[in-house]
Motif scaffolding. Structure first.
Motif, PDB file in Angstrom:
ATOM      1  N   ASP A 264       0.808  -1.227   0.000  1.00  0.00           N
ATOM      2  CA  ASP A 264       0.000   0.000   0.000  1.00  0.00           C
ATOM      3  C   ASP A 264       0.840   1.275   0.000  1.00  0.00           C
ATOM      4  N   GLU A 265       2.139   1.128  -0.227  1.00  0.00           N
ATOM      5  CA  GLU A 265       2.993   2.315  -0.350  1.00  0.00           C
ATOM      6  C   GLU A 265       2.744   3.009  -1.690  1.00  0.00           C
ATOM      7  N   ARG A 266       3.242   4.234  -1.813  1.00  0.00           N
ATOM      8  CA  ARG A 266       3.071   4.971  -3.065  1.00  0.00           C
ATOM      9  C   ARG A 266       3.755   4.227  -4.209  1.00  0.00           C
ATOM     10  N   PRO A 267       3.047   3.980  -5.317  1.00  0.00           N
ATOM     11  CA  PRO A 267       3.636   3.229  -6.425  1.00  0.00           C
ATOM     12  C   PRO A 267       4.935   3.830  -6.948  1.00  0.00           C
ATOM     13  N   ALA A 268       5.025   5.157  -6.978  1.00  0.00           N
ATOM     14  CA  ALA A 268       6.244   5.789  -7.491  1.00  0.00           C
ATOM     15  C   ALA A 268       7.450   5.425  -6.636  1.00  0.00           C
ATOM     16  N   GLU A 269       7.248   5.370  -5.312  1.00  0.00           N
ATOM     17  CA  GLU A 269       8.355   5.014  -4.418  1.00  0.00           C
ATOM     18  C   GLU A 269       8.726   3.536  -4.584  1.00  0.00           C
ATOM     19  N   ASN A 270       7.728   2.681  -4.714  1.00  0.00           N
ATOM     20  CA  ASN A 270       8.008   1.266  -4.940  1.00  0.00           C
ATOM     21  C   ASN A 270       8.772   1.053  -6.235  1.00  0.00           C
ATOM     22  N   CYS A 271       8.345   1.735  -7.293  1.00  0.00           N
ATOM     23  CA  CYS A 271       9.033   1.595  -8.581  1.00  0.00           C
ATOM     24  C   CYS A 271      10.478   2.079  -8.491  1.00  0.00           C
ATOM     25  N   GLU A 272      10.702   3.175  -7.787  1.00  0.00           N
ATOM     26  CA  GLU A 272      12.056   3.699  -7.637  1.00  0.00           C
ATOM     27  C   GLU A 272      12.948   2.693  -6.913  1.00  0.00           C
ATOM     28  N   ARG A 273      12.427   2.084  -5.848  1.00  0.00           N
ATOM     29  CA  ARG A 273      13.211   1.093  -5.097  1.00  0.00           C
ATOM     30  C   ARG A 273      13.486  -0.147  -5.947  1.00  0.00           C
ATOM     31  N   LEU A 274      12.453  -0.636  -6.633  1.00  0.00           N
ATOM     32  CA  LEU A 274      12.638  -1.833  -7.456  1.00  0.00           C
ATOM     33  C   LEU A 274      13.620  -1.578  -8.595  1.00  0.00           C
ATOM     34  N   ALA A 275      13.542  -0.407  -9.214  1.00  0.00           N
ATOM     35  CA  ALA A 275      14.461  -0.086 -10.302  1.00  0.00           C
ATOM     36  C   ALA A 275      15.904  -0.056  -9.801  1.00  0.00           C
ATOM     37  N   ALA A 276      16.113   0.492  -8.623  1.00  0.00           N
ATOM     38  CA  ALA A 276      17.466   0.549  -8.059  1.00  0.00           C
ATOM     39  C   ALA A 276      17.986  -0.854  -7.744  1.00  0.00           C
ATOM     40  N   MET A 277      17.148  -1.705  -7.162  1.00  0.00           N
ATOM     41  CA  MET A 277      17.570  -3.071  -6.865  1.00  0.00           C
ATOM     42  C   MET A 277      17.842  -3.852  -8.149  1.00  0.00           C
ATOM     43  N   THR A 278      17.044  -3.584  -9.170  1.00  0.00           N
ATOM     44  CA  THR A 278      17.246  -4.256 -10.451  1.00  0.00           C
ATOM     45  C   THR A 278      18.556  -3.842 -11.089  1.00  0.00           C
TER      46      THR A 278
END
Length: 351
Positions: A264-278
């Protein structure tokens, strides 16, 4: 005429409808689907000239009847095979060759939703989208008993001789708990308990587009020890017809724990974290900054166990069927199709 009601328009439901419709038994099939699309987790989106699959990634050739369905029964126009291998990685992000276990990984140039669309198109089933079923009803009808379905608007659908439930197990269990059941309550209670006990993994998926071609020797990476925050990374450009030349699209699935914690976190923040881990996992800092993103949360994504046969069989004798990959406990698209075909056979035989 045998009246059939189906809740959900996923791959298993489409396979069952196709099988039932193709038998000599005269039937009328009504499908009620809560969303606007068909196919369930075999889901496809488009953006500009890009086609991408944000749920199931492909269907394998692990079942002979499914292979026959895809390569002989259905039109094969646009059917493509992903030939690049799948590699693995561990909790430390160490990437290694070696998980190329599938002979075929099929999809379509137009996306995996083609399976459900093509199956339903071969039937006379009436498919009603954006119709959420909230109550399952079993009541006397002319000396016997019939099934009814009540949607969120209060409208009733039926009567049905048989009802097929295709939503994920947690949603099916909720529907069973809300049932108005006039029959053997032991059948209802044992089925509700069995379906409600199926464990599911939650997956939050990020989709990342890049205006350059990412060159790697693999189609996808899978985390084998389930200890990394990322569970799966796939290069959509390895699917013929999905991504224009000179571009890349990554489908990144977070693991269950990460997905639950941040669902339920903000999608933009989730995408930023996932992109960095990727970027760290794949070894390319350019991946931290996609030029566009998309996302999808799958709260009930992957079943980790199946359902005991006995409560399913008892319910089927009452005209109530459960179907989907979760029934078999194998969270893969070919398993959903295989189960749908088998359930369709049993419904037709019962008629």
């Amino acid at each position: 005429m045998m009246q059939i009601g189906i809740v959900g328009a996923g791959a298993a439901a489409a396979a069952a409808a196709h099988t039932i419709d193709g038998t000599p038994t005269e039937t009328e099939i009504t499908v009620l689907e809560k969303s606007r699309g068909l196919g369930g987790r075999a889901a496809t989106r488009r953006r500009d000239d890009v086609v991408y699959e944000y749920g199931a990634n492909y269907v394998t050739s692990d079942d002979e009847r499914v292979v026959e369905l895809l390569t002989e029964t259905l039109d094969t126009e646009g059917l493509v095979d992903v030939t690049d291998p799948i590699w693995t990685f561990d909790r430390a992000g160490r990437v290694s060759p070696g998980d190329d276990r599938d002979d075929h990984r099929w999809t379509y140039r137009q996306g995996l939703t083609q399976i459900a669309k093509r199956l339903f198109a071969r039937t006379d089933a009436s498919v009603h989208r954006e119709t959420r079923v909230e109550t399952l009803i079993r009541e006397p009808d002319g000396g016997g008993e019939s099934w009814w379905l009540e949607d969120a608007s209060g409208a009733r659908w039926g009567p049905f001789d048989a009802v097929l439930l295709n939503p994920p197990a947690p949603q099916t269990a909720d529907l069973l708990r809300s049932a108005d059941w006039s029959g053997d309550t032991d059948v209802w209670e044992s089925l509700t308990d069995a379906v409600g006990a199926v464990p599911f993994r939650t997956i939050w998926t990020g989709i990342f587009h890049y205006p350059f071609e990412l060159e790697r020797p693999y189609y996808a990476l899978v985390n084998t020890d389930k200890a990394h925050e990322i569970g799966w990374v796939a290069r959509e450009e390895c699917k013929p017809g999905h991504v224009p030349d000179g571009e890349s699209v990554l489908i990144v699935q977070a693991n269950h724990e990460w997905s639950v914690d941040r669902y339920d976190e903000r999608p933009a923040e989730n995408c930023e974290r996932l992109a960095a881990m990727t970027a760290d996992l794949v070894g390319d800092d350019r991946l931290r900054e996609p030029d566009w993103t998309d996302f999808q949360g799958w709260r009930n994504a992957l079943a980790e166990d199946g359902v005991p046969v006995e409560p399913l069989e008892r319910a089927e004798r009452e005209g109530l069927y459960c179907l989907g990959d979760w029934v078999a406990g194998e969270a893969r698209l070919h398993a959903a199709l295989r189960n749908g075909l088998a359930v369709g056979d049993r419904v037709a035989d019962a008629g």
